[in-house]
Design a protein around this motif. Structure first.
Motif, PDB file in Angstrom:
ATOM      1  N   VAL A  56     -68.831 -16.563  67.578  1.00  0.00           N
ATOM      2  CA  VAL A  56     -68.398 -17.753  66.844  1.00  0.00           C
ATOM      3  C   VAL A  56     -66.998 -18.086  67.337  1.00  0.00           C
ATOM      4  O   VAL A  56     -66.121 -17.210  67.359  1.00  0.00           O
ATOM      5  CB  VAL A  56     -68.414 -17.502  65.323  1.00  0.00           C
ATOM      6  CG1 VAL A  56     -68.142 -18.790  64.565  1.00  0.00           C
ATOM      7  CG2 VAL A  56     -69.755 -16.908  64.891  1.00  0.00           C
ATOM      8  N   SER A  57     -66.765 -19.335  67.737  1.00  0.00           N
ATOM      9  CA  SER A  57     -65.529 -19.627  68.453  1.00  0.00           C
ATOM     10  C   SER A  57     -65.002 -21.025  68.173  1.00  0.00           C
ATOM     11  O   SER A  57     -65.691 -21.883  67.606  1.00  0.00           O
ATOM     12  CB  SER A  57     -65.761 -19.476  69.960  1.00  0.00           C
ATOM     13  OG  SER A  57     -66.773 -20.367  70.393  1.00  0.00           O
ATOM     14  N   ARG A  58     -63.754 -21.235  68.609  1.00  0.00           N
ATOM     15  CA  ARG A  58     -63.101 -22.538  68.533  1.00  0.00           C
ATOM     16  C   ARG A  58     -63.075 -23.142  69.927  1.00  0.00           C
ATOM     17  O   ARG A  58     -62.703 -22.488  70.899  1.00  0.00           O
ATOM     18  CB  ARG A  58     -61.682 -22.390  67.989  1.00  0.00           C
ATOM     19  CG  ARG A  58     -61.643 -21.748  66.613  1.00  0.00           C
ATOM     20  CD  ARG A  58     -60.228 -21.664  66.084  1.00  0.00           C
ATOM     21  NE  ARG A  58     -59.642 -22.987  65.928  1.00  0.00           N
ATOM     22  CZ  ARG A  58     -58.386 -23.212  65.549  1.00  0.00           C
ATOM     23  NH1 ARG A  58     -57.589 -22.188  65.322  1.00  0.00           N
ATOM     24  NH2 ARG A  58     -57.927 -24.436  65.414  1.00  0.00           N
ATOM     25  N   PRO A  63     -54.260 -26.218  66.368  1.00  0.00           N
ATOM     26  CA  PRO A  63     -53.598 -25.434  65.317  1.00  0.00           C
ATOM     27  C   PRO A  63     -54.490 -25.285  64.095  1.00  0.00           C
ATOM     28  O   PRO A  63     -55.290 -26.173  63.779  1.00  0.00           O
ATOM     29  CB  PRO A  63     -52.349 -26.270  65.002  1.00  0.00           C
ATOM     30  CG  PRO A  63     -52.092 -27.053  66.237  1.00  0.00           C
ATOM     31  CD  PRO A  63     -53.441 -27.374  66.801  1.00  0.00           C
ATOM     32  N   ASP A  64     -54.363 -24.149  63.414  1.00  0.00           N
ATOM     33  CA  ASP A  64     -55.153 -23.899  62.219  1.00  0.00           C
ATOM     34  C   ASP A  64     -54.944 -25.026  61.217  1.00  0.00           C
ATOM     35  O   ASP A  64     -53.823 -25.464  60.969  1.00  0.00           O
ATOM     36  CB  ASP A  64     -54.756 -22.562  61.597  1.00  0.00           C
ATOM     37  CG  ASP A  64     -55.666 -22.185  60.444  1.00  0.00           C
ATOM     38  OD1 ASP A  64     -56.816 -22.661  60.418  1.00  0.00           O
ATOM     39  OD2 ASP A  64     -55.230 -21.416  59.576  1.00  0.00           O
ATOM     40  N   TRP A 104     -65.188 -23.634  58.858  1.00  0.00           N
ATOM     41  CA  TRP A 104     -66.415 -22.972  59.286  1.00  0.00           C
ATOM     42  C   TRP A 104     -67.588 -23.339  58.392  1.00  0.00           C
ATOM     43  O   TRP A 104     -68.723 -23.440  58.862  1.00  0.00           O
ATOM     44  CB  TRP A 104     -66.215 -21.458  59.281  1.00  0.00           C
ATOM     45  CG  TRP A 104     -65.158 -20.986  60.237  1.00  0.00           C
ATOM     46  CD1 TRP A 104     -63.904 -20.518  59.924  1.00  0.00           C
ATOM     47  CD2 TRP A 104     -65.240 -20.958  61.672  1.00  0.00           C
ATOM     48  NE1 TRP A 104     -63.214 -20.200  61.062  1.00  0.00           N
ATOM     49  CE2 TRP A 104     -63.992 -20.453  62.153  1.00  0.00           C
ATOM     50  CE3 TRP A 104     -66.234 -21.292  62.585  1.00  0.00           C
ATOM     51  CZ2 TRP A 104     -63.740 -20.282  63.518  1.00  0.00           C
ATOM     52  CZ3 TRP A 104     -65.979 -21.134  63.936  1.00  0.00           C
ATOM     53  CH2 TRP A 104     -64.747 -20.630  64.393  1.00  0.00           C
ATOM     54  N   SER A 105     -67.340 -23.555  57.123  1.00  0.00           N
ATOM     55  CA  SER A 105     -68.438 -23.859  56.205  1.00  0.00           C
ATOM     56  C   SER A 105     -68.985 -25.267  56.391  1.00  0.00           C
ATOM     57  O   SER A 105     -70.145 -25.527  56.070  1.00  0.00           O
ATOM     58  CB  SER A 105     -67.976 -23.679  54.755  1.00  0.00           C
ATOM     59  OG  SER A 105     -66.934 -24.594  54.443  1.00  0.00           O
ATOM     60  N   VAL A 141     -60.096 -17.986  63.481  1.00  0.00           N
ATOM     61  CA  VAL A 141     -61.027 -16.945  63.871  1.00  0.00           C
ATOM     62  C   VAL A 141     -60.797 -15.682  63.041  1.00  0.00           C
ATOM     63  O   VAL A 141     -61.742 -14.953  62.708  1.00  0.00           O
ATOM     64  CB  VAL A 141     -60.876 -16.644  65.378  1.00  0.00           C
ATOM     65  CG1 VAL A 141     -61.677 -15.414  65.779  1.00  0.00           C
ATOM     66  CG2 VAL A 141     -61.312 -17.848  66.203  1.00  0.00           C
ATOM     67  N   GLN A 142     -59.546 -15.414  62.683  1.00  0.00           N
ATOM     68  CA  GLN A 142     -59.226 -14.224  61.904  1.00  0.00           C
ATOM     69  C   GLN A 142     -59.878 -14.249  60.520  1.00  0.00           C
ATOM     70  O   GLN A 142     -60.063 -13.203  59.895  1.00  0.00           O
ATOM     71  CB  GLN A 142     -57.708 -14.079  61.753  1.00  0.00           C
ATOM     72  CG  GLN A 142     -56.990 -13.614  63.016  1.00  0.00           C
ATOM     73  CD  GLN A 142     -56.995 -14.657  64.119  1.00  0.00           C
ATOM     74  OE1 GLN A 142     -56.965 -15.858  63.833  1.00  0.00           O
ATOM     75  NE2 GLN A 142     -57.026 -14.207  65.360  1.00  0.00           N
TER      76      GLN A 142
END
Length: 227
Positions: A56-58, A63-64, A104-105, A141-142
């Motif tokens: 699963v990736s960006r 930036p977050d 992500w959701s 990702v964290q």
């Protein structure tokens, strides 16, 4: 290699070398899990249930808190070798319109290529929709923690999406770059599936090869074994 695919491979090689990582989806988390395939569309050569390795990736690495094109790469086990299926956040029920997601959701995933099988000559896209608990306010990702669950669906260009099973990622794997598998939907593509359209397959093959060459990676590097 066609002139088009050759020209497109150059920026992937250069960009990967400068970045020291994949050009797209450079940061991600890798998981082990299982796929329950509940549709007759899936080729019989795929194990039931099938163990998977997934990443699963960006896509860009914004930036977050900023939208990003998110990715879901899945390696299915089959009787003749691995099958890598790569999906990216897209507009559903559409198929190939990439859409950045804010969390992500909220991401909805689709393959860029469609697949034809021995039993079904109609090109069909594979899609995935998060279910259960996924981080709802971030694309960090964290923040990803097992288990992660997805509903799997398949659909033709004009037809509705049909339920096709469930994907469960049950354990996050170590993040050492040397242990990260290199997913390639053109190399790890068994003969019982036919990616469509053909011109896109050739272009993607050259792009992935150039990206691996630019960062000094290889499909032969150590990879996790699914059991």
């Amino acid at each position: 290699m066609t002139a088009l695919s050759s020209a497109l491979s150059v920026p992937f090689r250069v960009g990967s070398a400068l970045r020291g990582a994949r050009v797209f989806h450079p940061r991600g988390a890798t998981f082990e899990g299982m796929a329950e395939l509940e549709s007759s569309w899936w080729p019989q050569q795929i194990l039931r249930p099938t163990p998977v390795i997934a990443r699963v990736s960006r896509g860009i690495g914004t930036p977050d808190g900023m939208p990003d094109v998110l990715g879901l790469a899945v390696r299915f086990a089959s009787k003749t070798g691995p099958w890598d299926v790569l999906l990216a956040s897209a507009y559903l029920p559409g198929r190939v319109t990439l859409v950045p997601a804010r969390s992500w959701s909220s991401a909805r995933y689709s393959t860029l290529m469609a697949y034809r099988t021995d039993s079904d000559p109609t090109p069909r896209w594979i899609t995935a929709v998060p279910r259960g608990q996924h981080p709802s306010s971030t694309t960090s990702v964290q923040a990803l923690e097992a288990p992660l669950e997805f509903s799997l669906l398949v659909g033709s260009a004009r037809g509705p999406l049909e339920a096709a099973g469930r994907l469960t990622l049950s354990r996050r794997l170590p993040e050492k770059n040397s242990e990260q598998p290199s997913f390639d939907p053109t190399v790890h593509c068994p003969g019982f599936v036919d990616p469509w359209p053909g011109w896109l397959v050739e272009t993607r093959r050259d792009a992935y090869r150039a990206s691996r060459a630019g960062r000094g990676a290889s499909l032969a590097r150590p990879q996790h074994t699914v059991s």
